[in-house]
Write a protein that holds these residues in place. Sequence first.
Motif, PDB file in Angstrom:
ATOM      1  N   ARG A 101     -32.035   4.170   7.489  1.00  0.00           N
ATOM      2  CA  ARG A 101     -30.576   4.246   7.505  1.00  0.00           C
ATOM      3  C   ARG A 101     -30.174   5.702   7.351  1.00  0.00           C
ATOM      4  NH1 ARG A 101     -26.441   1.647   3.143  1.00  0.00           N
ATOM      5  NH2 ARG A 101     -24.538   2.308   4.185  1.00  0.00           N
ATOM      6  N   LYS A 102     -29.387   6.184   8.271  1.00  0.00           N
ATOM      7  CA  LYS A 102     -28.947   7.578   8.263  1.00  0.00           C
ATOM      8  C   LYS A 102     -30.127   8.531   8.117  1.00  0.00           C
ATOM      9  CE  LYS A 102     -24.363   6.546   6.537  1.00  0.00           C
ATOM     10  NZ  LYS A 102     -23.358   6.794   5.529  1.00  0.00           N
ATOM     11  N   MET A 103     -31.140   8.274   8.921  1.00  0.00           N
ATOM     12  CA  MET A 103     -32.338   9.112   8.966  1.00  0.00           C
ATOM     13  C   MET A 103     -33.124   9.134   7.651  1.00  0.00           C
ATOM     14  SD  MET A 103     -32.202  10.088  12.090  1.00  0.00           S
ATOM     15  CE  MET A 103     -33.331  11.435  12.240  1.00  0.00           C
ATOM     16  N   MET A 104     -32.888   8.142   6.793  1.00  0.00           N
ATOM     17  CA  MET A 104     -33.604   8.073   5.526  1.00  0.00           C
ATOM     18  C   MET A 104     -34.321   6.737   5.425  1.00  0.00           C
ATOM     19  SD  MET A 104     -30.826   9.714   2.888  1.00  0.00           S
ATOM     20  CE  MET A 104     -31.924   9.601   1.496  1.00  0.00           C
ATOM     21  N   LYS A 105     -35.531   6.790   4.889  1.00  0.00           N
ATOM     22  CA  LYS A 105     -36.275   5.555   4.651  1.00  0.00           C
ATOM     23  C   LYS A 105     -35.633   4.799   3.493  1.00  0.00           C
ATOM     24  CE  LYS A 105     -40.978   6.572   6.106  1.00  0.00           C
ATOM     25  NZ  LYS A 105     -42.342   6.749   5.594  1.00  0.00           N
ATOM     26  N   ARG A 106     -35.430   3.539   3.692  1.00  0.00           N
ATOM     27  CA  ARG A 106     -34.882   2.652   2.669  1.00  0.00           C
ATOM     28  C   ARG A 106     -35.733   1.390   2.629  1.00  0.00           C
ATOM     29  NH1 ARG A 106     -31.054   5.406  -0.230  1.00  0.00           N
ATOM     30  NH2 ARG A 106     -29.626   6.460   1.153  1.00  0.00           N
ATOM     31  N   ARG A 107     -35.359   0.488   1.742  1.00  0.00           N
ATOM     32  CA  ARG A 107     -36.044  -0.801   1.682  1.00  0.00           C
ATOM     33  C   ARG A 107     -35.075  -1.854   1.201  1.00  0.00           C
ATOM     34  NH1 ARG A 107     -38.706   0.445  -3.871  1.00  0.00           N
ATOM     35  NH2 ARG A 107     -36.825   0.306  -5.103  1.00  0.00           N
ATOM     36  N   LYS A 108     -35.351  -3.069   1.602  1.00  0.00           N
ATOM     37  CA  LYS A 108     -34.639  -4.233   1.096  1.00  0.00           C
ATOM     38  C   LYS A 108     -35.641  -4.983   0.231  1.00  0.00           C
ATOM     39  CE  LYS A 108     -31.740  -4.752   5.176  1.00  0.00           C
ATOM     40  NZ  LYS A 108     -31.386  -5.599   6.330  1.00  0.00           N
ATOM     41  N   ILE A 109     -35.225  -5.367  -0.954  1.00  0.00           N
ATOM     42  CA  ILE A 109     -36.075  -6.161  -1.846  1.00  0.00           C
ATOM     43  C   ILE A 109     -35.507  -7.572  -1.860  1.00  0.00           C
ATOM     44  CG2 ILE A 109     -36.957  -6.468  -4.185  1.00  0.00           C
ATOM     45  CD1 ILE A 109     -36.470  -3.461  -4.635  1.00  0.00           C
ATOM     46  N   TYR A 110     -36.325  -8.516  -1.458  1.00  0.00           N
ATOM     47  CA  TYR A 110     -35.919  -9.919  -1.425  1.00  0.00           C
ATOM     48  C   TYR A 110     -36.575 -10.680  -2.567  1.00  0.00           C
ATOM     49  CZ  TYR A 110     -34.147  -9.115   3.285  1.00  0.00           C
ATOM     50  OH  TYR A 110     -33.442  -8.643   4.357  1.00  0.00           O
ATOM     51  N   VAL A 111     -35.785 -11.455  -3.296  1.00  0.00           N
ATOM     52  CA  VAL A 111     -36.308 -12.345  -4.327  1.00  0.00           C
ATOM     53  C   VAL A 111     -36.884 -13.562  -3.613  1.00  0.00           C
ATOM     54  CG1 VAL A 111     -35.709 -13.784  -6.302  1.00  0.00           C
ATOM     55  CG2 VAL A 111     -34.627 -11.531  -6.017  1.00  0.00           C
ATOM     56  N   GLN A 112     -38.080 -13.940  -3.980  1.00  0.00           N
ATOM     57  CA  GLN A 112     -38.775 -15.051  -3.332  1.00  0.00           C
ATOM     58  C   GLN A 112     -38.570 -16.339  -4.119  1.00  0.00           C
ATOM     59  OE1 GLN A 112     -40.220 -14.731  -0.237  1.00  0.00           O
ATOM     60  NE2 GLN A 112     -39.063 -12.831  -0.469  1.00  0.00           N
ATOM     61  N   PHE A 113     -37.425 -16.969  -3.868  1.00  0.00           N
ATOM     62  CA  PHE A 113     -37.089 -18.190  -4.606  1.00  0.00           C
ATOM     63  C   PHE A 113     -38.039 -19.338  -4.288  1.00  0.00           C
ATOM     64  CE2 PHE A 113     -33.061 -15.858  -4.878  1.00  0.00           C
ATOM     65  CZ  PHE A 113     -32.865 -15.931  -6.235  1.00  0.00           C
ATOM     66  N   ALA A 114     -38.512 -19.420  -3.056  1.00  0.00           N
ATOM     67  CA  ALA A 114     -39.457 -20.494  -2.712  1.00  0.00           C
ATOM     68  C   ALA A 114     -40.732 -20.359  -3.540  1.00  0.00           C
ATOM     69  CB  ALA A 114     -39.776 -20.468  -1.218  1.00  0.00           C
ATOM     70  N   GLU A 115     -41.208 -19.146  -3.681  1.00  0.00           N
ATOM     71  CA  GLU A 115     -42.399 -18.901  -4.503  1.00  0.00           C
ATOM     72  C   GLU A 115     -42.115 -19.223  -5.969  1.00  0.00           C
ATOM     73  OE1 GLU A 115     -46.150 -18.178  -5.717  1.00  0.00           O
ATOM     74  OE2 GLU A 115     -45.485 -18.295  -3.636  1.00  0.00           O
ATOM     75  N   MET A 116     -40.930 -18.873  -6.422  1.00  0.00           N
ATOM     76  CA  MET A 116     -40.558 -19.181  -7.808  1.00  0.00           C
ATOM     77  C   MET A 116     -40.578 -20.686  -8.045  1.00  0.00           C
ATOM     78  SD  MET A 116     -37.511 -16.441  -8.537  1.00  0.00           S
ATOM     79  CE  MET A 116     -36.866 -17.422  -9.863  1.00  0.00           C
TER      80      MET A 116
END
Length: 127
Positions: A101-116
């Motif tokens: 995003r805007k020439m910068m590395k980012r990340r999305k962190i997803y909570v894994q409710f199925a695993e929970m």
Amino acid sequence: MKKSNAFNEAEGQEKFKSAYEMFKRDHRTLVAPTAVFYDQNLTIPARILFTVIIGLSFKQGYCYATNDYLAAKLNVKRTTIIKYVAELEKQALITREPFVRKMMKRRKIYVQFAEMCKRYPAEIETA
């Protein structure tokens, strides 16, 4: 005769609920899944971080906070956040998805409710 500040249990519960709802409305509140909060296989800092990630995921369905942001919020070093994010990922409670995003590395962190749900099956009440 001295007045008692005591009140019956029902009144106490109602006063607590009312005060709690007012506090929730006026302040940001984090909610931790009880099973995760008491999971002895997770370190306490990982449990706290997981709770923060859940809170930051509420609006968009994922958390996009940087390690620096999380470190500042929890008053720890960036390397500490990296360590506990890795722990949560290893335990399959979160997944990370990189993006640019805007020439910068980012990340999305997803909570894994199925695993929970698999890891922490609902407790069945027996009467």
